[in-house]
Design a protein around this motif. Structure first.
Motif, mmCIF file in Angstrom:
data_model
loop_
_atom_site.group_PDB
_atom_site.id
_atom_site.type_symbol
_atom_site.label_atom_id
_atom_site.label_comp_id
_atom_site.label_asym_id
_atom_site.label_seq_id
_atom_site.Cartn_x
_atom_site.Cartn_y
_atom_site.Cartn_z
ATOM 1 N N VAL A 1 32.351 19.339 15.740
ATOM 2 C CA VAL A 1 32.782 19.252 14.348
ATOM 3 C C VAL A 1 32.662 17.813 13.854
ATOM 4 C CG1 VAL A 1 34.775 19.499 12.809
ATOM 5 C CG2 VAL A 1 34.331 21.226 14.566
ATOM 6 N N GLU A 2 33.032 16.865 14.711
ATOM 7 C CA GLU A 2 32.972 15.452 14.321
ATOM 8 C C GLU A 2 31.529 14.939 14.236
ATOM 9 O OE1 GLU A 2 34.677 16.655 16.863
ATOM 10 O OE2 GLU A 2 36.730 16.605 16.069
ATOM 11 N N GLY A 3 30.624 15.536 15.016
ATOM 12 C CA GLY A 3 29.247 15.032 15.037
ATOM 13 C C GLY A 3 28.271 15.845 14.197
ATOM 14 N N ALA A 4 28.750 16.883 13.516
ATOM 15 C CA ALA A 4 27.846 17.761 12.752
ATOM 16 C C ALA A 4 27.176 17.025 11.599
ATOM 17 C CB ALA A 4 28.621 18.960 12.228
ATOM 18 N N LEU A 5 27.921 16.156 10.916
ATOM 19 C CA LEU A 5 27.339 15.439 9.780
ATOM 20 C C LEU A 5 26.270 14.460 10.244
ATOM 21 C CD1 LEU A 5 27.616 15.444 6.748
ATOM 22 C CD2 LEU A 5 29.295 13.596 6.931
ATOM 23 N N ASP A 6 26.514 13.774 11.361
ATOM 24 C CA ASP A 6 25.499 12.860 11.904
ATOM 25 C C ASP A 6 24.252 13.637 12.335
ATOM 26 O OD1 ASP A 6 27.095 10.637 11.508
ATOM 27 O OD2 ASP A 6 27.954 10.673 13.537
ATOM 28 N N ALA A 7 24.451 14.812 12.938
ATOM 29 C CA ALA A 7 23.307 15.630 13.350
ATOM 30 C C ALA A 7 22.501 16.075 12.131
ATOM 31 C CB ALA A 7 23.799 16.843 14.141
ATOM 32 N N ALA A 8 23.192 16.383 11.049
ATOM 33 C CA ALA A 8 22.497 16.780 9.822
ATOM 34 C C ALA A 8 21.694 15.605 9.263
ATOM 35 C CB ALA A 8 23.501 17.279 8.791
ATOM 36 N N GLU A 9 22.257 14.414 9.324
ATOM 37 C CA GLU A 9 21.547 13.216 8.848
ATOM 38 C C GLU A 9 20.280 12.980 9.662
ATOM 39 O OE1 GLU A 9 21.957 10.568 6.424
ATOM 40 O OE2 GLU A 9 22.923 12.299 5.534
ATOM 41 N N GLU A 10 20.382 13.155 10.979
ATOM 42 C CA GLU A 10 19.201 12.975 11.826
ATOM 43 C C GLU A 10 18.147 14.035 11.510
ATOM 44 O OE1 GLU A 10 20.435 12.997 15.877
ATOM 45 O OE2 GLU A 10 21.710 11.214 15.692
ATOM 46 N N ALA A 11 18.588 15.247 11.240
ATOM 47 C CA ALA A 11 17.638 16.308 10.889
ATOM 48 C C ALA A 11 16.918 15.979 9.588
ATOM 49 C CB ALA A 11 18.374 17.639 10.766
ATOM 50 N N VAL A 12 17.643 15.437 8.613
ATOM 51 C CA VAL A 12 17.018 15.054 7.343
ATOM 52 C C VAL A 12 16.003 13.943 7.558
ATOM 53 C CG1 VAL A 12 17.457 14.017 5.081
ATOM 54 C CG2 VAL A 12 18.965 15.819 5.941
ATOM 55 N N ASP A 13 16.345 12.968 8.388
ATOM 56 C CA ASP A 13 15.409 11.874 8.665
ATOM 57 C C ASP A 13 14.122 12.401 9.293
ATOM 58 O OD1 ASP A 13 17.176 10.021 7.649
ATOM 59 O OD2 ASP A 13 18.015 9.462 9.612
ATOM 60 N N LEU A 14 14.265 13.344 10.239
ATOM 61 C CA LEU A 14 13.073 13.918 10.875
ATOM 62 C C LEU A 14 12.227 14.694 9.869
ATOM 63 C CD1 LEU A 14 14.577 15.145 14.276
ATOM 64 C CD2 LEU A 14 12.997 13.241 13.932
ATOM 65 N N LEU A 15 12.874 15.394 8.959
ATOM 66 C CA LEU A 15 12.141 16.146 7.940
ATOM 67 C C LEU A 15 11.336 15.203 7.044
ATOM 68 C CD1 LEU A 15 14.919 18.705 6.936
ATOM 69 C CD2 LEU A 15 12.720 19.274 8.002
ATOM 70 N N LEU A 16 11.960 14.123 6.635
ATOM 71 C CA LEU A 16 11.267 13.170 5.763
ATOM 72 C C LEU A 16 10.138 12.468 6.510
ATOM 73 C CD1 LEU A 16 14.334 11.602 3.876
ATOM 74 C CD2 LEU A 16 12.871 13.516 3.172
ATOM 75 N N ASP A 17 10.376 12.147 7.786
ATOM 76 C CA ASP A 17 9.328 11.498 8.580
ATOM 77 C C ASP A 17 8.140 12.429 8.812
ATOM 78 O OD1 ASP A 17 10.863 9.230 8.746
ATOM 79 O OD2 ASP A 17 11.661 9.671 10.756
ATOM 80 N N SER A 18 8.404 13.745 8.834
ATOM 81 C CA SER A 18 7.321 14.705 9.074
ATOM 82 C C SER A 18 6.535 15.023 7.811
ATOM 83 C CB SER A 18 7.895 15.998 9.665
ATOM 84 O OG SER A 18 8.710 16.659 8.717
ATOM 85 N N GLY A 19 6.954 14.453 6.663
ATOM 86 C CA GLY A 19 6.194 14.646 5.435
ATOM 87 C C GLY A 19 6.883 15.445 4.357
#
Length: 209
Positions: A91-109
């Protein structure tokens, strides 16, 4: 209904059975066997009855040989179901995991405007900051669609569909995850990423969300 093969029929000559002349008598002229009756003429505007095929060459009924219907439903596009990806997180790390997922999406185009992030508990800092200037300014950025948009579960129903939706299950009421996943599933065009406790998420998804 299965078709039943027809029994073969024995046909005599079109001129009837041969007559053997009796002794001293002239054989009478055989009467011709009447042939099949001609098909009734078609009425204007509607087809007439089909003439049956010759025996032993009868084809299956038109209904059996008719191809599948190609009506409007056949050419209609099927509803698109987004691909679902699960990223395990507390629960405490879900927001950070979402941020990392967004970064990967943007890096992938992926374009920033392709991504919507929904939180079940505490708001994302960006959303909290933008809401401090008023909801009008906050939703104006959503409508512009130029950047990643962050919304909590209470406002997710107002958000429009985007190709990718990321859900951070970072707390909130007991039914928050179910409401967030329901909103996210209906708004994700291609990909739904869920960050949180796998057991809880699978339980919600298994309930038909």
């Amino acid at each position: 209904m299965p078709l039943i093969p027809e029994e073969p029929q024995i046909h005599e000559s079109a001129q009837g059975p041969r007559a053997t002349p009796a002794s001293g008598r002239t054989a009478p002229t055989p009467r011709p066997v009447p042939g099949p009756r001609p098909a009734a003429p078609s009425r204007p505007g509607r087809p007439g009855p089909l003439r049956p095929a010759p025996p032993m060459q009868r084809t299956p009924r038109d209904v059996a040989a008719k191809p599948a219907s190609s009506g409007p439903a056949a050419g209609a596009a099927a509803p698109v179901t987004p691909q679902i990806q699960l990223i395990p997180a507390s629960v405490e790390g879900a927001l950070d995991a979402a941020e990392e997922a967004v970064d990967l999406l943007l890096d992938s185009g992926r374009a920033p405007g392709d991504v919507l992030v929904i939180t079940t508990g505490e708001q994302h800092p960006w959303a909290a900051h933008e809401l401090s200037f008023g909801e009008t300014s906050y939703w104006a950025q959503h409508d512009a669609g130029d950047d990643v948009f962050y919304a909590d579960v209470t406002s997710a129903a107002r958000a429009a569909s985007r190709p990718v939706v990321v859900v951070a299950v970072n707390g909130g009421p007991e039914d928050a995850a179910a409401r967030a996943l329901s909103a996210a599933h209906s708004r994700a065009g291609a990909l739904l990423i869920v960050c949180g406790d796998p057991q809880r998420i699978n339980s919600v998804l298994g309930a038909g969300v």
